[in-house]
Structures are given as structure tokens and as C-alpha cells.
Design a protein around this motif. Sequence first.
Motif, mmCIF file in Angstrom:
data_model
loop_
_atom_site.group_PDB
_atom_site.id
_atom_site.type_symbol
_atom_site.label_atom_id
_atom_site.label_comp_id
_atom_site.label_asym_id
_atom_site.label_seq_id
_atom_site.Cartn_x
_atom_site.Cartn_y
_atom_site.Cartn_z
ATOM 1 N N PRO A 359 0.801 -1.228 0.000
ATOM 2 C CA PRO A 359 0.000 0.000 0.000
ATOM 3 C C PRO A 359 0.835 1.281 0.000
ATOM 4 C CG PRO A 359 0.080 -0.948 2.199
ATOM 5 C CD PRO A 359 0.906 -1.854 1.326
ATOM 6 N N LEU A 360 2.179 1.135 -0.150
ATOM 7 C CA LEU A 360 3.067 2.304 -0.129
ATOM 8 C C LEU A 360 3.341 2.750 -1.556
ATOM 9 C CD1 LEU A 360 5.589 0.929 2.551
ATOM 10 C CD2 LEU A 360 3.600 2.393 2.942
ATOM 11 N N ASP A 361 2.270 2.871 -2.356
ATOM 12 C CA ASP A 361 2.463 3.102 -3.785
ATOM 13 C C ASP A 361 2.356 4.567 -4.174
ATOM 14 O OD1 ASP A 361 -0.180 3.132 -3.127
ATOM 15 O OD2 ASP A 361 -0.769 1.475 -4.422
ATOM 16 N N GLY A 362 2.457 5.437 -3.182
ATOM 17 C CA GLY A 362 2.486 6.865 -3.490
ATOM 18 C C GLY A 362 1.138 7.423 -3.905
ATOM 19 N N ARG A 363 0.063 6.826 -3.421
ATOM 20 C CA ARG A 363 -1.257 7.361 -3.793
ATOM 21 C C ARG A 363 -1.443 8.764 -3.230
ATOM 22 N NH1 ARG A 363 -5.080 2.715 -2.341
ATOM 23 N NH2 ARG A 363 -3.288 1.495 -2.938
ATOM 24 N N ALA A 364 -2.320 9.536 -3.883
ATOM 25 C CA ALA A 364 -2.423 10.967 -3.587
ATOM 26 C C ALA A 364 -2.923 11.233 -2.174
ATOM 27 C CB ALA A 364 -3.353 11.635 -4.590
ATOM 28 N N ARG A 365 -2.417 12.327 -1.596
ATOM 29 C CA ARG A 365 -2.883 12.782 -0.292
ATOM 30 C C ARG A 365 -4.388 13.023 -0.364
ATOM 31 N NH1 ARG A 365 -0.366 18.012 2.842
ATOM 32 N NH2 ARG A 365 -1.590 17.796 4.751
ATOM 33 N N GLY A 366 -5.109 12.531 0.625
ATOM 34 C CA GLY A 366 -6.561 12.731 0.654
ATOM 35 C C GLY A 366 -7.339 11.669 -0.110
ATOM 36 N N SER A 367 -6.626 10.814 -0.876
ATOM 37 C CA SER A 367 -7.347 9.766 -1.622
ATOM 38 C C SER A 367 -7.658 8.581 -0.693
ATOM 39 C CB SER A 367 -6.535 9.305 -2.832
ATOM 40 O OG SER A 367 -5.371 8.632 -2.400
ATOM 41 N N LYS A 368 -8.324 7.588 -1.247
ATOM 42 C CA LYS A 368 -8.774 6.461 -0.433
ATOM 43 C C LYS A 368 -7.613 5.519 -0.109
ATOM 44 C CE LYS A 368 -12.303 3.077 -0.898
ATOM 45 N NZ LYS A 368 -12.305 2.095 -1.869
ATOM 46 N N PRO A 369 -7.409 5.184 1.160
ATOM 47 C CA PRO A 369 -6.341 4.227 1.472
ATOM 48 C C PRO A 369 -6.681 2.804 1.023
ATOM 49 C CG PRO A 369 -7.411 5.034 3.502
ATOM 50 C CD PRO A 369 -8.145 5.651 2.345
ATOM 51 N N ALA A 370 -5.671 1.938 1.002
ATOM 52 C CA ALA A 370 -5.857 0.568 0.483
ATOM 53 C C ALA A 370 -6.783 -0.268 1.366
ATOM 54 C CB ALA A 370 -4.495 -0.109 0.351
ATOM 55 N N MET A 371 -6.767 -0.010 2.667
ATOM 56 C CA MET A 371 -7.563 -0.850 3.590
ATOM 57 C C MET A 371 -8.598 -0.016 4.333
ATOM 58 S SD MET A 371 -4.557 -3.208 5.359
ATOM 59 C CE MET A 371 -3.163 -2.089 5.278
ATOM 60 N N THR A 372 -9.742 -0.630 4.620
ATOM 61 C CA THR A 372 -10.759 0.009 5.458
ATOM 62 C C THR A 372 -10.386 -0.195 6.930
ATOM 63 O OG1 THR A 372 -12.061 -2.013 5.653
ATOM 64 C CG2 THR A 372 -12.553 -0.579 3.752
ATOM 65 N N GLU A 373 -11.098 0.497 7.813
ATOM 66 C CA GLU A 373 -10.868 0.335 9.261
ATOM 67 C C GLU A 373 -11.021 -1.139 9.654
ATOM 68 O OE1 GLU A 373 -9.976 2.589 11.652
ATOM 69 O OE2 GLU A 373 -9.773 4.121 10.091
ATOM 70 N N GLN A 374 -12.091 -1.754 9.142
ATOM 71 C CA GLN A 374 -12.355 -3.156 9.460
ATOM 72 C C GLN A 374 -11.208 -4.044 8.981
ATOM 73 O OE1 GLN A 374 -15.313 -4.540 11.066
ATOM 74 N NE2 GLN A 374 -13.805 -6.219 11.209
ATOM 75 N N GLU A 375 -10.699 -3.763 7.778
ATOM 76 C CA GLU A 375 -9.615 -4.584 7.237
ATOM 77 C C GLU A 375 -8.338 -4.442 8.070
ATOM 78 O OE1 GLU A 375 -11.159 -4.852 2.599
ATOM 79 O OE2 GLU A 375 -9.936 -3.140 3.223
ATOM 80 N N MET A 376 -8.083 -3.235 8.561
ATOM 81 C CA MET A 376 -6.902 -3.053 9.428
ATOM 82 C C MET A 376 -7.051 -3.858 10.719
ATOM 83 S SD MET A 376 -5.493 0.826 9.091
ATOM 84 C CE MET A 376 -7.003 1.734 9.244
ATOM 85 N N GLU A 377 -8.273 -3.832 11.264
ATOM 86 C CA GLU A 377 -8.517 -4.598 12.498
ATOM 87 C C GLU A 377 -8.334 -6.095 12.251
ATOM 88 O OE1 GLU A 377 -12.271 -4.242 14.789
ATOM 89 O OE2 GLU A 377 -11.850 -2.084 14.599
ATOM 90 N N ASP A 378 -8.865 -6.561 11.127
ATOM 91 C CA ASP A 378 -8.748 -7.981 10.793
ATOM 92 C C ASP A 378 -7.275 -8.370 10.591
ATOM 93 O OD1 ASP A 378 -11.490 -8.135 10.903
ATOM 94 O OD2 ASP A 378 -11.790 -8.028 8.726
ATOM 95 N N LEU A 379 -6.537 -7.504 9.923
ATOM 96 C CA LEU A 379 -5.114 -7.769 9.680
ATOM 97 C C LEU A 379 -4.381 -7.913 11.013
ATOM 98 C CD1 LEU A 379 -2.656 -8.021 7.858
ATOM 99 C CD2 LEU A 379 -2.619 -5.525 7.618
ATOM 100 N N GLU A 380 -4.702 -7.039 11.948
ATOM 101 C CA GLU A 380 -4.060 -7.130 13.264
ATOM 102 C C GLU A 380 -4.416 -8.457 13.944
ATOM 103 O OE1 GLU A 380 -4.838 -3.894 15.971
ATOM 104 O OE2 GLU A 380 -3.530 -4.774 17.493
ATOM 105 N N ALA A 381 -5.675 -8.862 13.809
ATOM 106 C CA ALA A 381 -6.096 -10.145 14.405
ATOM 107 C C ALA A 381 -5.275 -11.282 13.794
ATOM 108 C CB ALA A 381 -7.583 -10.367 14.177
ATOM 109 N N PHE A 382 -5.070 -11.213 12.477
ATOM 110 C CA PHE A 382 -4.263 -12.262 11.837
ATOM 111 C C PHE A 382 -2.824 -12.237 12.363
ATOM 112 C CE2 PHE A 382 -1.225 -13.471 8.479
ATOM 113 C CZ PHE A 382 -1.442 -14.843 8.543
ATOM 114 N N LEU A 383 -2.232 -11.053 12.449
ATOM 115 C CA LEU A 383 -0.835 -10.971 12.899
ATOM 116 C C LEU A 383 -0.684 -11.523 14.316
ATOM 117 C CD1 LEU A 383 0.185 -7.516 11.380
ATOM 118 C CD2 LEU A 383 0.818 -9.792 10.554
#
Length: 394
Positions: A359-383
Motif C-alpha cells: 500500500p506504499l504506492d504513493g497514492r495521492a494525499r486525501g485519496s482512499k487508502p488501500a484498507m478500510t478500518e475493518q480490514e486493518m482490524e482484521d489484519l491485526e487479528a491475523f498478525l
Amino acid sequence: MKSALILVLMAATAHAVAVPVATPLSAAADIGKQMFFDQSLSGSGKLSCASCHDPAHAHAPANSLSVQIGGDKLKTPGVRAVPSLRYQEYTPPYEDMLDNPDGISTPGPGGGHTQDGRAATLAEQAKIPLLAKHEMANKSADDVVRKIKVSAYAEQFRQIFGADIFKDNKQAFLRALDALQAYQLEDNSFHPYSSKYDRYSSNKIGGDLTAAEMRGFAVYSDPNKGNCFACHYNGAGLNGSVKLFTDFTYAAIGVPRNKDIPANRDARYYDMGICDRPDHPRPASAQYCGMFKTPTLRNVATRSAFFHNGVFKTLKDVIRFYNTRDTEPERWYPTVKGVVQKYNDLPKRYRENLDKQAPLDGRARGSKPAMTEQEMEDLEAFLNTLTDADLVKK
Ligand code: HEC
Ligand code: HEC
């Protein structure tokens, strides 16, 4: 639902992972173990390897300091965060053009111990902290050998390495380094493969991932979301290794400068990773500036200082940083006169070295990030499923 019987059958046919069997340590490894916990092997008399690499914290520090304090008076701060010593056993020596274990990615900088790969083996590595002024701060190899000679295991050292071993300090020091390496390679505590993820991936009982953990694993493995697996590779790798959650490569990901590191008070000082290696003179090696080793993510949830400079203190922040470094840079970097100082720990001329994968692909400031809040939470659960059984909080 899988029945227990099916699970047992599947376990019998599943791909073999390193099975934790308690084999006794070799004589050399046994000495290495005693050395690992021996505080007398330091200038201060108070630091052992285990002081910074505590087995109860995945062989990483028990505290959340960005850098640890060492030296002969225990007053000298380090310059980098302390990594875990678990799962180092497959790390190949550093090469500028190491084959990628995934078999697809092009060769690049990879391998080696420490975050710039400057030690080819664990034995070579052990020499660094024993002599470093900000770590165990022994005056010399002779100084270390003198301390071993009066240790509780001196007689054992003679029995294994020869009655005359202490007549040759150079040889004695090398054998001591070998012993520390043997301990780390042989002792199961450094590579137990006992996490919930290990049970899951080898179809063992107790390995059912929850719905959130499964969703998190999908985020981890989705090239357009977490894309974590692209560097923290969890497939089959070198020498029969599997599921190490690193491909041993180096990348510049532009983590913020950490003002808590005393060395960083000097505005001209930058820790630039592998371009500071002696075999990488600049400007010829400018392409490597800012690159650090991709660490394993096994036991990452037990850490309390993240990245080479320990700038983040929670896994939540790390995940959010990956997700919003580019879309919300003001959250991570200081703003000076209205301008966000993005990538402020890497001089401007080296910023083209920054990795450009999602997700470090230089997307524009203010644009949509690669993951939603829920996806970040799920990723943490996996880790969290990557934590070895001995470290799981009851
Ligand atoms: C004062 C704290 C401290 C002590 C004591 C210490 N280390 Fe470390 N260790 C570190 C730091 C910091 C690093 C990362 C260095 C770097 O990246 O340049 C490290 C890195 C390592 C690594 C490389 C891990 C990797 O991810 O590549 C190994 C192996 C290691 N230490 C073994 C030891 C051994 C063996 C001892 C005892 C002889 C020891 N350490 C003592 C702080 C310490
Ligand atoms: C382009 C390769 C790459 C990708 C993609 C990547 N990482 Fe990393 N990761 C690295 C490197 C390199 C470091 C070390 C950087 C440093 O210390 O400056 C790192 C460090 C980390 C750390 C710190 C671990 C520690 O021991 O301090 C965590 C946690 C982490 N990554 C999690 C993730 C997660 C979660 C994802 C997916 C959202 C991800 N990474 C995607 C390369 C990558």
C-alpha cells in the motif's frame, strides 16, 4: 465444521514444518547458552545477550524503549531498535543480488544478520554486541576470553575446545562465538513454530482461525490491500524453510525520524541502512540508501518498538502507517511552515529508493487508502496468530 478425525488425517499428510522436538543441546551449544545469560561478559558486568534479547519477549527487549542503553557504565544509548532473535536460522549471507525465495521477484539486496546484513553468520554477529561500545562494551576479544576463563563454565570450555584453548585467545574467542551460534541454531526456543498460525497451516488441532483472523489473512495476501506477503513472504523459501514471514530482502519504506534516539539530535546524522555498509561506498551505492532488512513478522504482536528506529510503539500504528503514509502524511510526519516533511528520515536525494509497492504506492494525499478500518482490524487479528505458544498471554 471439520471433525477431529479429518483433522488427524490431514495432519498426517500435511506439509512437514520444523517439528519442535526437545533434543539435547550439543556441548558447544550448552556453553553458548551459559554465555547468552552471563552478565559478567560485559564491560558493565550487568548486561548479557538476554538483557536485550529476553526469551520471555521473543528474544527482544522487555521494555518499549526505541533503543536500549549499554556501555561500560550503562549510560550509552544504542542507535537501532533490538530485533527478535527468533527464526534467524535460515538467513543466508548478504548479497546485492540475492535470489528471491518466491521464485518470481527479480534478485535484489537480501540476507545477512542485523538490519543492514553486515554479519554473514550468527557467529560473526555475536562479535558485534560483545565489543560494541554502546552494548556489552568489552575492551577487546582478549578481554572477553579473560572473563570466560574465570567463568563457571571455564572447565567445560576446556573439555570441549581443548585443554590448551586458553593459551590462544584468538582461537578461544572464535570458539566462544561458535558456541553462541550453536545455541541459537539448536535451541528450540529460537524456532518453536508453535503459533496458532502454525497449527492452522499444518491442519493441527487448535488451528481453526476465527472469521476475523481469516479475513485478516486475506487482507495480508491481497496485492491490492495489505500486500504484506510481497515482502513478509510466507511461502516456501530457501533450504527447505517455510512460512518465515520474510523474504530476507531490503526495502526503503520511509519510516518517520525518531526524535527519541539521541543520535538523531544531530540533524546531519541519518541511519541509512545498507548504503552505510563498508562494501557500499557512496556515491556508487546511493541506490541502497534507506533500505533496511524486512524482519520476520512472527511474534510481531509481542513487540513494543517497531521498525529499525523503534519509532512506533503499537502494531496498530504500524498497520495504520502502511495504510495512510501517503493518503494522510500529516499524521506521521511533522509539518513545518505548512509543509508536511514526508520521509523526513531519508535525505531528499535518496528518496527515489523508496519502495513503490502497495500500500506504499504513493497514492495521492486525501485519496482512499488501500484498507478500510475493518480490514486493518482484521489484519491485526491475523498478525496476532503469529505469536508462539510460550508467549501467548493466558
Ligand atoms: C544492549 C542491547 C544488546 C545486547 C546486550 C545484545 N544485542 Fe543483539 N542486537 C541489538 C541490536 C540493537 C541489534 C540490531 C543491530 C542492527 O541492526 O544494527 C541486535 C541484533 C542482533 C542479531 C541480528 C538479528 C537480525 O534480525 O538480524 C543477533 C543474532 C543478535 N543481536 C545476537 C546477540 C547476541 C548473541 C548477544 C550477546 C553476545 C547480543 N545480541 C547482545 C542489541 C543487543
Ligand atoms: C515493500 C516491502 C514491504 C511490504 C509490502 C510490507 N513490508 Fe513490513 N517491513 C518491510 C521492511 C523493509 C521493514 C523494515 C523497515 C525499517 O525498519 O525501516 C518492515 C517492517 C515491518 C514491521 C516492523 C517489525 C519489527 O520487528 O519492527 C511490521 C510490523 C511490518 N513491517 C508489517 C507489515 C504489514 C502488516 C504489511 C502489510 C500491510 C507490510 N509490513 C508490508 C517491508 C515491507
